[in-house]
Scaffold this motif. Structure first.
Motif, PDB file in Angstrom:
ATOM      1  N   ARG A 149      -3.467   9.846  -7.407  1.00  0.00           N
ATOM      2  CA  ARG A 149      -3.939   8.685  -6.659  1.00  0.00           C
ATOM      3  C   ARG A 149      -5.039   7.921  -7.394  1.00  0.00           C
ATOM      4  O   ARG A 149      -6.003   7.478  -6.817  1.00  0.00           O
ATOM      5  N   CYS A 166       0.370  -2.362  -8.992  1.00  0.00           N
ATOM      6  CA  CYS A 166      -0.633  -1.446  -8.439  1.00  0.00           C
ATOM      7  C   CYS A 166      -1.852  -1.283  -9.344  1.00  0.00           C
ATOM      8  O   CYS A 166      -2.972  -1.170  -8.840  1.00  0.00           O
ATOM      9  N   CYS A 208       2.168   1.641  -3.676  1.00  0.00           N
ATOM     10  CA  CYS A 208       1.139   2.148  -4.585  1.00  0.00           C
ATOM     11  C   CYS A 208       0.776   3.597  -4.275  1.00  0.00           C
ATOM     12  O   CYS A 208       0.521   4.390  -5.196  1.00  0.00           O
ATOM     13  N   ALA A 209       0.753   3.959  -3.007  1.00  0.00           N
ATOM     14  CA  ALA A 209       0.451   5.354  -2.653  1.00  0.00           C
ATOM     15  C   ALA A 209       1.519   6.290  -3.204  1.00  0.00           C
ATOM     16  O   ALA A 209       1.222   7.385  -3.690  1.00  0.00           O
ATOM     17  N   HIS A 220       0.829  -1.210   0.000  1.00  0.00           N
ATOM     18  CA  HIS A 220       0.000   0.000   0.000  1.00  0.00           C
ATOM     19  C   HIS A 220       0.862   1.258   0.000  1.00  0.00           C
ATOM     20  O   HIS A 220       0.493   2.277  -0.593  1.00  0.00           O
ATOM     21  N   ARG A 221       2.031   1.213   0.635  1.00  0.00           N
ATOM     22  CA  ARG A 221       2.937   2.366   0.621  1.00  0.00           C
ATOM     23  C   ARG A 221       3.510   2.567  -0.787  1.00  0.00           C
ATOM     24  O   ARG A 221       3.641   3.693  -1.271  1.00  0.00           O
TER      25      ARG A 221
END
Length: 476
Positions: A236, A253, A227-228, A224-225
């Motif tokens: 986003r 992602c 992809c963020a 998640h980090r």
């Protein structure tokens, strides 16, 4: 016949070690590290924020009008580098006398794929070529070698969902640290706290992947980090795909157009040799010039009955994308995937591949499984689901019979009672049950009064005819 041919002479074998280099730096001379987009010159006032921790490499001498330093930081000076007071003489191109502030480097995160690049063991940038990595593997994996360029300073945020981030080695300031002891000594030095910050801890192991079938990257907990960081650049949101129902490779992602091939393997499988085989015998063919491939071991989450998390299963994931456009996007990748599946059908057992599944998503078709080949696969999901359902129903009936489970809304015929005591007469309060095969009215208390079938009095039994029973047979 073996697909490996003379084409193998044209391409070098891929190296087993993977080197990833940190791109950005905190050098004094790097223009992007200053708010004016240029390094300070003699007439400027240099400003470092008081509470910002820094490590800054200085490669040359500088004359400055004034400089405000932070409370906690360091300057790493190259030979001959330093600072001197500006004597007021004319300096071409530096007559503004501006205040130049050092940029905020706290946001530069370890798990930002845009801040890493693949390099050769010597640190030279590798050409992107035909091989790419899914997003989670663009960041250093647990068996990778990490390089911070010589004569550079840096500051990295190592916030992580894991307490420890394992690596094979770390090279910085021209020195390779490849053992836990050497890395521990460096962490005790003055520079490490200025270069690395956050709740994660880097740990050097000095060991590579021990499994010839490959090792998973290990960055899934911080996916998640990753992809963020990637999607922050594009607001986003993943870009709109050019195909319907794009594929979603594990560790990536956003959806892709093209094809994926997932392989189940045996202990004889060698990932490095198989990657070389695909590159040399298939990917190098002229008709596949526009195709890129990512191949690695990943762990696919498994569930029981599709709901209960159970475990994860290792598999080899091959992702194929091409440079097609419109209705043609993904079609060349699909052809290559079909060739891979054909090779598996012919040589899979010798290669240590037990099964393969292919999925495609092109500009002209819906994505979906379009082919599979299995040499030895047993599907037990439906059997387990049926067994679980039978056990559940058996448990309900057992508890109901023992009186530990009450079902007031159900009127279940207790067939086992009749089986245990066939001679016991039906109790007077037995109401029987309605049988739609027979349209009979129950006896009435008053011969002259007709009672509808659905309104049978409580004082009387409701009977039904049994076509297998002949009352005359019991008469004596």
């Amino acid at each position: 016949t073996d697909l490996v041919s003379l084409v193998s002479l044209l391409l070098p074998a891929a190296t087993a070690a993977v080197y990833k280099q940190w791109i950005t730096n905190t050098n004094f001379e790097t223009a992007s590290n200053w708010d004016k987009g240029r390094a300070p010159c003699a007439g400027d006032v240099v400003h470092f924020e008081e509470n910002k921790v820094i490590s800054v490499f200085v490669s040359s001498p500088h004359a400055l009008t004034d400089m405000y330093l932070p409370l906690n930081g360091e300057f790493v000076l190259a030979s001959g580098a330093g600072f001197a007071a500006f004597d007021g003489s004319w300096d071409p191109g530096c007559d503004s006398g501006a205040t130049v502030s050092f940029a905020n480097t706290e946001h530069r995160a370890w798990f930002d794929p845009t801040l890493w690049q693949a390099v050769s063991p010597g640190g030279e940038l590798e050409a992107s070529g035909r091989i790419f990595s899914v997003d989670e593997e663009r960041v250093p994996c647990r068996y990778d070698d990490v390089i911070f360029q010589p004569e550079t300073s840096f500051r990295v945020n190592v916030d992580s969902s894991r307490q420890v981030i394992h690596l094979r080695s770390i090279s910085l300031m021209g020195q390779e640290l490849s053992s836990p002891e050497a890395w521990a000594r460096y962490l005790r030095g003055p520079s490490a706290p200025l270069q690395f910050h956050g709740n994660g801890t880097l740990q050097v192991t000095g060991t590579g992947c021990p499994d010839k079938s490959g090792c998973a990257c290990g960055n899934a907990p911080d996916g998640h980090r990753i992809c963020a960081a990637l999607l922050g650049v594009s607001g986003r949101q993943c870009p709109a795909p050019a195909c319907q129902n794009p594929l979603q490779p594990l560790g990536h992602c956003c959806g892709v157009c093209g094809a994926t091939v997932n392989l189940d393997f045996t202990p004889d499988f060698d990932l490095q040799k198989y990657r070389d085989r695909l590159v040399q015998a298939l990917l190098s063919q002229p008709k596949y010039a526009g195709v890129q491939m990512a191949i690695s071991k990943v762990h696919k989450a498994q569930t029981f009955l599709g709901v209960i998390p159970r475990s994860s299963t290792p598999l080899i994931q091959i992702v194929l994308i091409d440079n097609g456009a419109g209705a043609q996007i993904g079609t060349t990748a699909e052809q290559l995937a079909a060739d891979i599946m054909e090779d598996i059908a012919q040589q899979g057992e010798a290669l240590g591949i037990s099964s393969g599944k292919m999925e495609v998503a092109t500009g002209s078709t819906f994505s979906g499984q379009v082919g599979s080949h299995a040499l030895s696969r047993i599907t037990a999901g439906m059997v387990l689901g049926l067994l679980f359902g039978l056990l559940f129903l058996g448990g309900v009936l057992f508890l109901y019979r023992k009186g530990k489970l009450r079902l007031p809304a159900l009127r279940l015929p207790r067939l086992w009672d009749r089986a245990e005591d066939p001679a016991s007469p039906a109790p007077a309060s037995d109401k029987g049950f309605d049988n739609p095969m027979f349209d009979l009215e129950p006896p009435s208390a008053d011969p002259g009064e007709e009672t509808p079938q659905e309104m049978a009095p409580k004082d009387h039994q409701v009977f039904y005819l049994n076509p297998l029973y002949d009352a005359s047979e019991t008469e004596t």
